[in-house]
Scaffold this motif. Structure first.
Motif, PDB file in Angstrom:
ATOM      1  N   SER A 143       0.831  -1.196   0.000  1.00  0.00           N
ATOM      2  CA  SER A 143       0.000   0.000   0.000  1.00  0.00           C
ATOM      3  C   SER A 143       0.870   1.252   0.000  1.00  0.00           C
ATOM      4  CB  SER A 143      -0.914   0.013   1.230  1.00  0.00           C
ATOM      5  OG  SER A 143      -0.157   0.229   2.411  1.00  0.00           O
ATOM      6  N   LEU A 144       0.320   2.323  -0.564  1.00  0.00           N
ATOM      7  CA  LEU A 144       1.024   3.608  -0.559  1.00  0.00           C
ATOM      8  C   LEU A 144       1.256   4.077   0.877  1.00  0.00           C
ATOM      9  CD1 LEU A 144       2.143   6.163  -1.886  1.00  0.00           C
ATOM     10  CD2 LEU A 144      -0.219   7.006  -2.054  1.00  0.00           C
ATOM     11  N   MET A 145       0.254   3.880   1.739  1.00  0.00           N
ATOM     12  CA  MET A 145       0.365   4.338   3.119  1.00  0.00           C
ATOM     13  C   MET A 145       1.482   3.612   3.859  1.00  0.00           C
ATOM     14  SD  MET A 145      -0.897   6.672   4.914  1.00  0.00           S
ATOM     15  CE  MET A 145      -0.698   7.219   6.602  1.00  0.00           C
ATOM     16  N   SER A 146       1.660   2.331   3.562  1.00  0.00           N
ATOM     17  CA  SER A 146       2.723   1.588   4.246  1.00  0.00           C
ATOM     18  C   SER A 146       4.102   2.090   3.831  1.00  0.00           C
ATOM     19  CB  SER A 146       2.606   0.084   3.969  1.00  0.00           C
ATOM     20  OG  SER A 146       3.024  -0.234   2.648  1.00  0.00           O
ATOM     21  N   ARG A 147       4.245   2.461   2.567  1.00  0.00           N
ATOM     22  CA  ARG A 147       5.531   2.979   2.091  1.00  0.00           C
ATOM     23  C   ARG A 147       5.832   4.346   2.721  1.00  0.00           C
ATOM     24  NH1 ARG A 147       9.503   2.637  -1.690  1.00  0.00           N
ATOM     25  NH2 ARG A 147      10.247   4.645  -2.523  1.00  0.00           N
ATOM     26  N   ILE A 148       4.820   5.216   2.743  1.00  0.00           N
ATOM     27  CA  ILE A 148       5.008   6.541   3.338  1.00  0.00           C
ATOM     28  C   ILE A 148       5.310   6.428   4.829  1.00  0.00           C
ATOM     29  CG2 ILE A 148       3.831   8.699   3.896  1.00  0.00           C
ATOM     30  CD1 ILE A 148       2.320   8.405   1.251  1.00  0.00           C
ATOM     31  N   THR A 149       4.572   5.534   5.511  1.00  0.00           N
ATOM     32  CA  THR A 149       4.789   5.335   6.944  1.00  0.00           C
ATOM     33  C   THR A 149       6.196   4.825   7.211  1.00  0.00           C
ATOM     34  OG1 THR A 149       2.450   4.879   7.331  1.00  0.00           O
ATOM     35  CG2 THR A 149       3.999   4.096   9.002  1.00  0.00           C
ATOM     36  N   GLU A 150       6.633   3.854   6.433  1.00  0.00           N
ATOM     37  CA  GLU A 150       7.967   3.297   6.628  1.00  0.00           C
ATOM     38  C   GLU A 150       9.042   4.364   6.480  1.00  0.00           C
ATOM     39  OE1 GLU A 150       9.599  -0.879   5.404  1.00  0.00           O
ATOM     40  OE2 GLU A 150       9.917   0.489   3.719  1.00  0.00           O
ATOM     41  N   LYS A 151       8.873   5.266   5.512  1.00  0.00           N
ATOM     42  CA  LYS A 151       9.864   6.316   5.284  1.00  0.00           C
ATOM     43  C   LYS A 151       9.936   7.287   6.461  1.00  0.00           C
ATOM     44  CE  LYS A 151      11.064   4.811   1.256  1.00  0.00           C
ATOM     45  NZ  LYS A 151      12.384   4.143   1.100  1.00  0.00           N
ATOM     46  N   SER A 152       8.842   7.422   7.201  1.00  0.00           N
ATOM     47  CA  SER A 152       8.812   8.370   8.325  1.00  0.00           C
ATOM     48  C   SER A 152       9.253   7.755   9.651  1.00  0.00           C
ATOM     49  CB  SER A 152       7.399   8.946   8.482  1.00  0.00           C
ATOM     50  OG  SER A 152       6.486   7.944   8.887  1.00  0.00           O
ATOM     51  N   LEU A 153       9.278   6.426   9.730  1.00  0.00           N
ATOM     52  CA  LEU A 153       9.561   5.776  11.008  1.00  0.00           C
ATOM     53  C   LEU A 153      10.977   6.020  11.505  1.00  0.00           C
ATOM     54  CD1 LEU A 153       7.743   2.345  10.528  1.00  0.00           C
ATOM     55  CD2 LEU A 153       7.038   4.275  11.946  1.00  0.00           C
ATOM     56  N   SER A 154      11.911   6.239  10.587  1.00  0.00           N
ATOM     57  CA  SER A 154      13.296   6.464  10.999  1.00  0.00           C
ATOM     58  C   SER A 154      13.474   7.783  11.749  1.00  0.00           C
ATOM     59  CB  SER A 154      14.218   6.441   9.776  1.00  0.00           C
ATOM     60  OG  SER A 154      13.848   7.447   8.849  1.00  0.00           O
ATOM     61  N   LEU A 155      12.464   8.649  11.701  1.00  0.00           N
ATOM     62  CA  LEU A 155      12.533   9.940  12.385  1.00  0.00           C
ATOM     63  C   LEU A 155      12.196   9.828  13.865  1.00  0.00           C
ATOM     64  CD1 LEU A 155      10.703  12.097   9.675  1.00  0.00           C
ATOM     65  CD2 LEU A 155      13.171  11.774   9.969  1.00  0.00           C
ATOM     66  N   VAL A 156      11.711   8.658  14.293  1.00  0.00           N
ATOM     67  CA  VAL A 156      11.280   8.456  15.683  1.00  0.00           C
ATOM     68  C   VAL A 156      12.085   7.327  16.306  1.00  0.00           C
ATOM     69  CG1 VAL A 156       9.314   7.948  17.193  1.00  0.00           C
ATOM     70  CG2 VAL A 156       8.949   9.185  15.039  1.00  0.00           C
ATOM     71  N   ASP A 157      12.538   7.528  17.535  1.00  0.00           N
ATOM     72  CA  ASP A 157      13.243   6.464  18.267  1.00  0.00           C
ATOM     73  C   ASP A 157      12.215   5.603  19.002  1.00  0.00           C
ATOM     74  OD1 ASP A 157      15.753   7.281  17.459  1.00  0.00           O
ATOM     75  OD2 ASP A 157      16.080   8.567  19.197  1.00  0.00           O
TER      76      ASP A 157
END
Length: 326
Positions: A31-45
């Motif tokens: 899904s598009l949402m899963s790709r976008i979410t994955e790209k943002s996860l590295s910004l959070v510890d």
């Protein structure tokens, strides 16, 4: 005219980026949402990152600080302290949906972190759909505490539920994510060996089954995992183990005996560095005829069912179905 052209250029750039992400998601069959979410996860510890003595001291202070249930968990997700115990949380589904079952949930966080807001959101969804009550121990955290302290607390909580509250273990489902998934499997091995009643079944989400992190396939996935880093995770695991060898089944249950345990279902994703050990455990179970089922989601990251993506909704529906059939 220049200002208008700049706006048009910016709009075109944004649309182009969105189109690119959508194309990549389709190419990856996700899904598009899963790709976008994955790209943002590295910004959070999502787990503590220890790079200095100052980081360690900060984590040590946090691990000694009494837990307080977050306001959002109380007001939005409607979690509360279980029977007044400030180290055990609970959630009750709507009265008209309650099915007489209990989810005994052990949260992740590499043994160092407290539950995330996503834990409460996911558990509320599962409980409301399945009609099961949730009980979640807030176990003591590293580095101030180690595996013996954690097991003692989990065992005391479980015994309290069985002996003081009279809950039938056959109406209980063990669940856990990441470090909590490891705790669940190791805890069931301990219960079986000590003739303590076992639950109806267990569901493990992205379980951390081997804190030695010695599976060579983990290095291949390490660059793809936006949440866990192999080096940092290995350090956190060694600290949690205390004096135990990292291959001791009490901290790495993949090396233990999982025969005669209730049915176990594993949810894992291929962009999770813990995925190789989840698959290793499954193939070990197949060879030994243990009752283990695995759902291996392509391109999904660590603990993906916690996030607002279509693949998470699919996994949650499967969990609800599993709970309802037993």
């Amino acid at each position: 005219m220049i200002k208008r052209n700049s706006k048009l250029f910016l709009a075109g750039t944004i649309l182009g980026m969105a189109a690119y992400q959508k194309y990549q998601a389709l190419a990856e069959n996700r899904s598009l949402m899963s790709r976008i979410t994955e790209k943002s996860l590295s910004l959070v510890d999502f787990v503590p990152v220890i790079k200095s003595s100052q980081d360690y001291q900060s984590a040590l202070k946090r691990s000694k600080t009494p837990y307080e249930i977050p306001v959002t968990a109380k007001m939005v997700s409607h979690f509360h302290y279980f029977e007044g115990q400030r180290n055990v949380l609970a959630y009750n589904p709507p009265v008209n949906s309650y099915q007489g079952k209990y989810i005994f949930y052990i949260h992740g966080g590499a043994y160092w972190g407290q539950p995330f807001p996503q834990h409460f959101d996911m558990l509320k969804k599962i409980a409301d759909k399945s009609g099961a009550k949730v009980i979640m121990p807030i176990y003591p955290k590293a580095p101030a505490y180690h595996v013996d302290d954690v097991f003692s607390m989990i065992l005391d909580t479980y015994n309290h539920l069985l002996n003081d509250d009279g809950i039938d273990p056959k109406k209980m489902i063990f669940m856990g994510d990441s470090a909590g998934g490891r705790l669940i499997l190791g805890f069931m091995q301990y219960l079986r060996d000590n003739q303590v009643p076992l639950p109806q079944q267990a569901i493990l989400i992205s379980p951390w089954l081997d804190i030695s992190n010695s599976n060579p396939d983990m290095k291949v996935i390490d660059p793809l995992d936006p949440i866990l880093g192999l080096k940092n995770l290995t350090y956190l695991g060694r600290e949690y183990a205390g004096d135990l060898d990292v291959h001791d089944p009490l901290v790495s249950p993949i090396y233990g005996d999982s025969s005669s345990l209730p049915p176990i279902t594993v949810f894992t994703g291929t962009h999770d560095i813990l995925n190789p050990d989840a698959r290793k455990f499954y193939h070990k179970a197949l060879a030994r005829e243990w009752d283990v089922t695995i759902y291996n989601y392509s391109k999904m990251n660590h603990v993906f069912p916690l996030f607002p993506i279509p693949e998470a909704r699919d996994a949650i529906e499967k969990m609800v179905d599993i709970i309802g059939k037993q």
